[in-house]
Write an enzyme that holds these catalytic residues in place. Structure first.
Site, PDB file in Angstrom:
ATOM      1  N   ASP A   1       0.827  -1.222   0.000  1.00 44.10           N
ATOM      2  CA  ASP A   1       0.000   0.000   0.000  1.00 44.10           C
ATOM      3  C   ASP A   1       0.854   1.263   0.000  1.00 44.10           C
ATOM      4  O   ASP A   1       0.534   2.244  -0.672  1.00 44.10           O
ATOM      5  CB  ASP A   1      -1.038   0.014   1.141  1.00 44.10           C
ATOM      6  CG  ASP A   1      -0.479  -0.079   2.538  1.00 44.10           C
ATOM      7  OD1 ASP A   1       0.721  -0.414   2.712  1.00 44.10           O
ATOM      8  OD2 ASP A   1      -1.248   0.195   3.497  1.00 44.10           O
TER       9      ASP A   1
ATOM     10  N   GLY B   1      -3.825  -5.940  18.990  1.00 43.36           N
ATOM     11  CA  GLY B   1      -2.546  -6.628  18.793  1.00 43.36           C
ATOM     12  C   GLY B   1      -2.643  -7.909  17.988  1.00 43.36           C
ATOM     13  O   GLY B   1      -1.691  -8.677  17.922  1.00 43.36           O
TER      14      GLY B   1
ATOM     15  N   ASP C   1      -5.389   0.190   5.914  1.00 44.32           N
ATOM     16  CA  ASP C   1      -6.222  -0.090   7.078  1.00 44.32           C
ATOM     17  C   ASP C   1      -7.300   0.986   7.254  1.00 44.32           C
ATOM     18  O   ASP C   1      -8.469   0.692   7.487  1.00 44.32           O
ATOM     19  CB  ASP C   1      -5.361  -0.159   8.352  1.00 44.32           C
ATOM     20  CG  ASP C   1      -4.268  -1.212   8.244  1.00 44.32           C
ATOM     21  OD1 ASP C   1      -4.312  -2.025   7.301  1.00 44.32           O
ATOM     22  OD2 ASP C   1      -3.356  -1.201   9.091  1.00 44.32           O
TER      23      ASP C   1
HETATM   24  C1  GLA Z   1       0.091  -2.530   8.436  1.00 42.50           C
HETATM   25  C2  GLA Z   1      -0.033  -1.107   7.898  1.00 42.50           C
HETATM   26  C3  GLA Z   1      -0.679  -1.112   6.503  1.00 42.50           C
HETATM   27  C4  GLA Z   1       0.016  -2.088   5.564  1.00 42.50           C
HETATM   28  C5  GLA Z   1       0.181  -3.449   6.239  1.00 42.50           C
HETATM   29  C6  GLA Z   1       0.995  -4.403   5.396  1.00 42.50           C
HETATM   30  O1  GLA Z   1      -1.173  -3.090   8.682  1.00 42.50           O
HETATM   31  O2  GLA Z   1      -0.822  -0.327   8.766  1.00 42.50           O
HETATM   32  O3  GLA Z   1      -0.659   0.195   5.969  1.00 42.50           O
HETATM   33  O4  GLA Z   1       1.239  -1.570   5.124  1.00 42.50           O
HETATM   34  O5  GLA Z   1       0.801  -3.353   7.511  1.00 42.50           O
HETATM   35  O6  GLA Z   1       0.320  -4.704   4.214  1.00 42.50           O
END
Ligand code: GLA
Length: 382
Positions: A38, A125, A175
């Site tokens: 991302d 977590g 996310d």
């Molecule tokens: C975490 C980060 C996301 C993404 C994932 C890996 O969840 O918050 O932005 O980079 O790791 O895909």
């Protein structure tokens, strides 16, 4: 007691004697595929899930924010409105709501005094983005207090800013967009360069089973930042703005200039973007074997090229593979957290139990449970 919006409103009342004015629920997320791409403008395929953070809030006459959670050992936090912007520190739970309040304030959306109580059915977590859910729940409360409703994308960007500046995590946008744009029954194909979101139905015949490893290795945050830096170095060597703009062929032909480690990091990103594109097509056509094959390849790439897996996650994937489940991979940032499995819907409860049992036999105390694709963060009617 089971966490619910109503129970969170009751918690607010018990804690500060106020009736609830605003109530919000914000989901966690899983990610089917598209990991660690991302922040390089790649394609990801997460879904919001039916486990949430709840926030119940009351207006206050005093110019302060009061925060409370039901989590054991978490004290009440009180901050004057005028001091919000300068608050930041170790990534304690309160930094998430404080960061969102501060970022909204700086974007011209300043609230008056508020007391906000939080509770969650979403485990923290476990790699299910409880931080993004905390942020989104706060954002929805702020928007209710101001009588506004920001588009999902703008809200996600403000929440991401809060995480960067107030929790010190240089995360991508996956996310925050997943929890703010989720749709029931759908995964979201997100183009992290254009931020375009295309909902993709999750077939009724499949269930998504999460296995929470129960571990989170201390190096996770530092290694995340290092992977970002490696990708940025690769993009610079290749002369592109981000690795989304590079093809697998470009990466292979620059192998010597990139050097061994950066080459493998870049190879993960460009091949993962391809896998995500193919996975979304396979899901739309109900080609579940192809989807499972792509998940297996994603795990291998994260383990060997990107080096963000760990023994516990690899063991859990091996256990699932040993039970005939090919669609199993580590999920999220890595170094702990959860794996995700795509399994026939009728088998999901039995598979969850069997994985817990088999993991116990390998010395791991895990928690396995099916989740369903759920709607975005939103106000809850009082
Ligand atoms: C975490 C980060 C996301 C993404 C994932 C890996 O969840 O918050 O932005 O980079 O790791 O895909």
């Amino acid at each position: 007691m089971q966490a619910t919006p109503a129970a969170t409103a009751a918690q607010l009342h018990t804690w500060c004697g106020r009736e609830v004015d605003f109530l919000a629920a914000a989901p966690g997320r899983i990610n089917l595929i598209g990991e660690h791409v991302d922040y390089q403008g790649g394609l990801v395929l997460p879904a919001a899930i039916d486990l949430s953070v709840f926030a119940a809030a009351a207006r206050l006459d005093e110019p302060v924010i009061r925060l409370h959670t039901s989590f054991p050992g978490a004290d009440e936090v009180v901050i004057p409105l005028a001091a919000l912007a300068s608050q930041s520190g170790p990534a304690a739970w309160a930094n998430y709501p404080i960061g969102v309040l501060a970022c909204y304030q700086q974007a011209g959306h300043a609230t008056g005094g508020l007391a906000i109580a939080f509770d969650a059915s979403l485990p923290a977590g476990a790699g299910l983005s409880s931080s993004a859910a905390f942020e989104a729940a706060t954002a929805v409360i702020i928007e209710q207090a101001l009588g506004i409703r920001l588009p999902a994308r703008d809200r996600a960007l403000l929440c991401q800013q809060a995480e960067h500046r107030y929790a010190g995590v240089p995360c991508g946008i996956m996310d925050q967009l997943a929890v703010n744009a989720g749709q029931a029954g759908h995964a979201l194909l997100i183009d992290c360069q254009s931020l375009e979101v295309s909902p993709t139905p999750v077939p009724d015949s499949v269930a998504m089973v999460v296995v929470d490893s129960g571990v989170k290795h201390a190096l996770a945050d530092g290694e995340y930042a290092k992977r970002r830096a490696d990708c940025e170095a690769a993009a610079q060597t290749l002369g592109v703005r981000c690795l989304r703009e590079a093809s697998p062929e470009m990466v292979i032909s620059a192998q010597t200039q990139l050097g061994e480690r950066i080459f493998r990091r870049a190879r993960h990103v460009v091949t993962e973007v391809e896998r995500t594109r193919k996975f979304a097509a396979a899901l739309a056509e109900h080609h579940l074997e192809e989807a499972a094959r792509l998940m297996a390849a994603s795990h291998a790439s994260l383990r060997d090229d990107f080096e963000v897996s760990c023994d516990e996650l690899n063991t859990l994937v091996e256990i699932a593979n040993g039970m005939g489940i090919r669609g199993s991979r580590m999920m999220g940032g890595g170094f702990g957290g959860s794996t995700i499995q795509l399994v026939p819907v009728a088998d999901a409860p039995a598979i969850a139990t069997a994985i817990e049992h088999a993991a116990g036999g390998r010395g791991l105390r895990v928690s396995a449970f099916p989740v369903t694709a759920a709607a975005a963060a939103a106000p809850v009617a009082l």
